[in-house]
Design an enzyme around this catalytic site. Structure first.
Site, mmCIF file in Angstrom:
data_model
loop_
_atom_site.group_PDB
_atom_site.id
_atom_site.type_symbol
_atom_site.label_atom_id
_atom_site.label_comp_id
_atom_site.label_asym_id
_atom_site.label_seq_id
_atom_site.Cartn_x
_atom_site.Cartn_y
_atom_site.Cartn_z
ATOM 1 N N GLY A 10 11.255 0.255 12.075
ATOM 2 C CA GLY A 10 10.088 -0.111 11.270
ATOM 3 C C GLY A 10 10.411 -1.127 10.202
ATOM 4 N N VAL A 13 7.590 -3.737 4.753
ATOM 5 C CA VAL A 13 8.181 -4.154 3.474
ATOM 6 C C VAL A 13 9.365 -3.264 3.082
ATOM 7 C CG1 VAL A 13 7.697 -4.409 1.003
ATOM 8 C CG2 VAL A 13 6.001 -5.104 2.679
ATOM 9 N N SER A 133 11.837 6.540 -3.398
ATOM 10 C CA SER A 133 10.981 5.947 -4.422
ATOM 11 C C SER A 133 11.602 4.693 -5.010
ATOM 12 C CB SER A 133 10.711 6.941 -5.546
ATOM 13 O OG SER A 133 9.934 6.306 -6.549
ATOM 14 N N LYS A 188 9.166 14.413 -3.333
ATOM 15 C CA LYS A 188 8.639 13.036 -3.409
ATOM 16 C C LYS A 188 7.130 13.062 -3.662
ATOM 17 C CE LYS A 188 8.252 8.689 -3.500
ATOM 18 N NZ LYS A 188 7.263 8.059 -2.742
ATOM 19 N N HIS A 191 6.616 13.832 -7.233
ATOM 20 C CA HIS A 191 6.989 12.603 -7.960
ATOM 21 C C HIS A 191 5.764 11.688 -8.030
ATOM 22 C CE1 HIS A 191 7.976 8.317 -7.847
ATOM 23 N NE2 HIS A 191 9.025 8.582 -8.610
ATOM 24 N N ASN A 192 5.126 11.496 -6.887
ATOM 25 C CA ASN A 192 3.959 10.612 -6.846
ATOM 26 C C ASN A 192 2.797 11.184 -7.650
ATOM 27 O OD1 ASN A 192 5.570 9.196 -5.082
ATOM 28 N ND2 ASN A 192 3.966 8.855 -3.590
ATOM 29 N N GLU A 195 3.444 10.469 -11.091
ATOM 30 C CA GLU A 195 3.200 9.009 -11.194
ATOM 31 C C GLU A 195 1.698 8.723 -11.381
ATOM 32 O OE1 GLU A 195 5.084 6.624 -7.941
ATOM 33 O OE2 GLU A 195 3.042 6.018 -7.476
ATOM 34 N N LYS A 262 -3.243 6.737 -1.386
ATOM 35 C CA LYS A 262 -2.862 6.974 0.008
ATOM 36 C C LYS A 262 -2.624 8.452 0.327
ATOM 37 C CE LYS A 262 0.469 3.882 0.787
ATOM 38 N NZ LYS A 262 0.727 2.872 -0.244
ATOM 39 N N ARG A 440 -17.659 39.027 -12.242
ATOM 40 C CA ARG A 440 -17.211 39.334 -10.865
ATOM 41 C C ARG A 440 -17.464 40.819 -10.559
ATOM 42 N NH1 ARG A 440 -12.016 39.081 -9.516
ATOM 43 N NH2 ARG A 440 -12.408 38.375 -7.400
HETATM 44 C C1 6PG Z 1 7.225 5.104 -4.991
HETATM 45 C C2 6PG Z 1 5.722 5.004 -4.867
HETATM 46 C C3 6PG Z 1 5.359 4.756 -3.436
HETATM 47 C C4 6PG Z 1 3.928 4.300 -3.208
HETATM 48 C C5 6PG Z 1 2.939 5.427 -3.277
HETATM 49 C C6 6PG Z 1 1.906 5.303 -4.295
HETATM 50 O O1 6PG Z 1 7.675 6.149 -5.432
HETATM 51 O O2 6PG Z 1 7.921 4.142 -4.653
HETATM 52 O O3 6PG Z 1 5.121 6.183 -5.289
HETATM 53 O O4 6PG Z 1 5.710 5.863 -2.674
HETATM 54 O O5 6PG Z 1 3.570 3.234 -3.999
HETATM 55 O O6 6PG Z 1 2.357 5.440 -2.001
HETATM 56 O O7 6PG Z 1 0.815 6.110 -3.964
HETATM 57 P P1 6PG Z 1 -0.667 5.567 -3.810
HETATM 58 O O8 6PG Z 1 -0.639 4.455 -2.805
HETATM 59 O O9 6PG Z 1 -1.432 6.747 -3.344
HETATM 60 O O10 6PG Z 1 -1.053 5.065 -5.157
#
Ligand code: 6PG
Length: 466
Positions: A10, A13, A133, A188, A191-192, A195, A262, A440
């Site tokens: 693959g 990028v 990441s 991960k 982590h996101n 983020e 995403k 309830r």
């Molecule tokens: C990273 C980013 C990477 C990507 C994510 C962002 O750690 O390098 O998080 O994994 O940019 O897909 O998530 P969204 O596209 O949902 O904003």
């Protein structure tokens, strides 16, 4: 041709950047990309653009690609998460030998990773869910790498992946064995999620500040913050974004206000809901993105609202305090989710080690993450750290000031409000949940427990009878 050390499928990028990183670090690598669907020239173009690398072998035929790699083969798949991963796995299974290792380096759902690990084990193959990441630059120069799978398999792939990873302040690789099966992808994912909330906080600050400051002035303020305890990669890129001009005008002012996603943010929220961990900041950040997508509705409805003119002066000092406050809550919620997953899935996660590999290479690297390394050596909860707790207590007042200003100016502060409400609830002995439980019991006879009484005892009241 001699056999290579590693294979990569693959050449998107991320795939291209990781291949070059691996080659740069002296390993021989085989790369493969499919030739259908307009991708006929991807492999050749990649080789032509990187002629100086003599240790990259390119393939457009899977069996030749697989044969070119030393056994046990280590093959990293860098393609879009989802069904495409299963399709590639099915194509290479017949070409592989026992004990070969397939590594999925995309943002796959951790439950899919668990299923794939179990499935491939029945075929005598190893599967590693690997969180990577750092975006394009990180992949090329040194990402943060979160690996699932067994410790034995980790030992096979560590020499290459630890070499290409970013290095922490002690020059140790930001790459570690997180835990079995889906643990790497779970980490991960969170982590996101963290983020998402970190990005949303910066967006909310920008929304407040741009009421009275220019983009350049906001960038100057953020630059001051970025030289101290609040410094982070995301703050750094925000400064650069705020300053970027084209033909004399700020590019940011021309960017449509619709944020896409995403999936990993909503998956983190779903995991929090499933595990019963309040992660209000990630959830509110995901919803803030969703709300942004309703641009037409927002435009229409905004016509019936009179715009607010900033009358009060914005207290900029309160903002930095509120920012620190909300970031601490974001990290608290994120790591509580990780801790709960560790217990629930028996992953035995090392929170301090996770923060260590997040101090460089990844998107949420920050000064605060450095601080978290020592906090998580002896705690599983940021609130157990006295310094952090005192910091939150002292920052509460400034957070209120900031939120009040936001309310008065009609600036939506989804994530800052979530942080504040979580803090207030978590530090309140008596919540109105007694009323919820009574309701309830009223309509569903769900019973309730009484204050000061044994929790094993449950009560039901006939609420209708006065
Ligand atoms: C990273 C980013 C990477 C990507 C994510 C962002 O750690 O390098 O998080 O994994 O940019 O897909 O998530 P969204 O596209 O949902 O904003």
């Amino acid at each position: 041709m001699h056999k290579t050390d590693f294979g990569l499928i693959g050449l998107g990028v991320m795939g291209k950047s990781i291949s070059l990183n691996i080659a740069d670090n002296g390993f021989d690598i085989s790369v493969y990309n499919r030739t259908e669907a307009g991708e006929a020239h991807i492999t050749k173009n990649f080789i032509n653009e990187n002629k100086s690398f003599k240790n990259i072998q390119d393939f457009t035929e899977l069996s030749a690609f697989v044969s070119s790699i030393k056994r046990p083969r280590k093959i990293l798949i860098m393609i879009k998460a989802g069904a495409a991963i299963d399709s590639v796995i099915e194509q290479i299974i017949p070409l592989l030998d026992n004990d070969d290792i397939i590594i999925d380096g995309g943002n796959s759902h951790y439950k899919d990773t668990v299923k794939r690990t179990n499935y491939l084990a029945t075929k005598g193959l190893n599967f590693v869910g690997c969180g990577i990441s750092g975006g394009e630059e990180g992949a090329r120069k040194g990402p943060s790498i979160m690996l699932g799978g067994t410790t034995e398999v980790y030992k096979h792939i560590a020499p290459i992946l630890e070499k290409i990873a970013a290095k922490d302040s002690n020059n140790k690789p930001c790459c570690t064995h997180i835990g079995t099966d889906g643990a790497g992808h779970f980490i991960k994912m969170v982590h996101n999620g963290i983020e998402y909330a970190e990005m949303q906080l910066l967006a909310e600050l920008y929304a407040l500040l741009c009421k009275s400051l220019t983009n350049e002035e906001i960038a100057t303020l953020f630059s001051k913050w970025n030289s101290g305890s609040e410094s982070s990669y995301l703050l750094e890129i925000t400064i650069a974004i705020l300053r970027k001009k084209e033909n004399g005008s700020y590019v940011l002012d021309h960017v449509l206000d619709q944020a896409k996603s995403k999936g990993t943010g909503s998956w983190s929220s779903q995991a929090a809901l499933e595990l019963g961990i309040p992660n209000t900041m990630i959830l509110s950040s995901v919803f803030a993105r969703y709300i942004s997508s309703f641009k037409d509705d927002r435009t229409q409805l905004s016509k019936s609202i009179k715009p607010k003119i900033a009358s009060e002066k914005l207290d900029v000092t309160s903002l930095k305090s509120a920012y620190r406050f909300a970031r601490l809550i974001n990290h608290q919620q994120g790591f509580k989710l990780i801790h709960e997953a560790s217990v629930n899935y028996n992953w035995k996660l090392n929170l301090s080690e996770i923060t260590r590999i997040w101090t460089n290479g990844c998107i949420i690297r920050s000064q605060l993450m450095e601080t978290c390394i020592s906090i998580f050596k002896s705690n599983t909860d940021i609130f157990e750290d006295k310094t952090i707790l005192n910091s939150l207590i002292s920052e509460e007042k400034n957070t209120i000031t900031m939120l009040q200003y936001g309310l008065s100016q009609r600036v939506a502060l989804d994530s800052f409000s979530s942080a504040y409400n979580y803090w207030v609830s978590m530090t309140t002995e008596n919540l109105p949940a007694n009323l919820i439980q009574a309701q309830r019991d009223y309509f569903g006879a769900h019973t309730y427990q009484r204050k000061g009484m044994d929790k094993s005892q449950s009560f039901h009241t006939n609420w209708k009878k006065l």
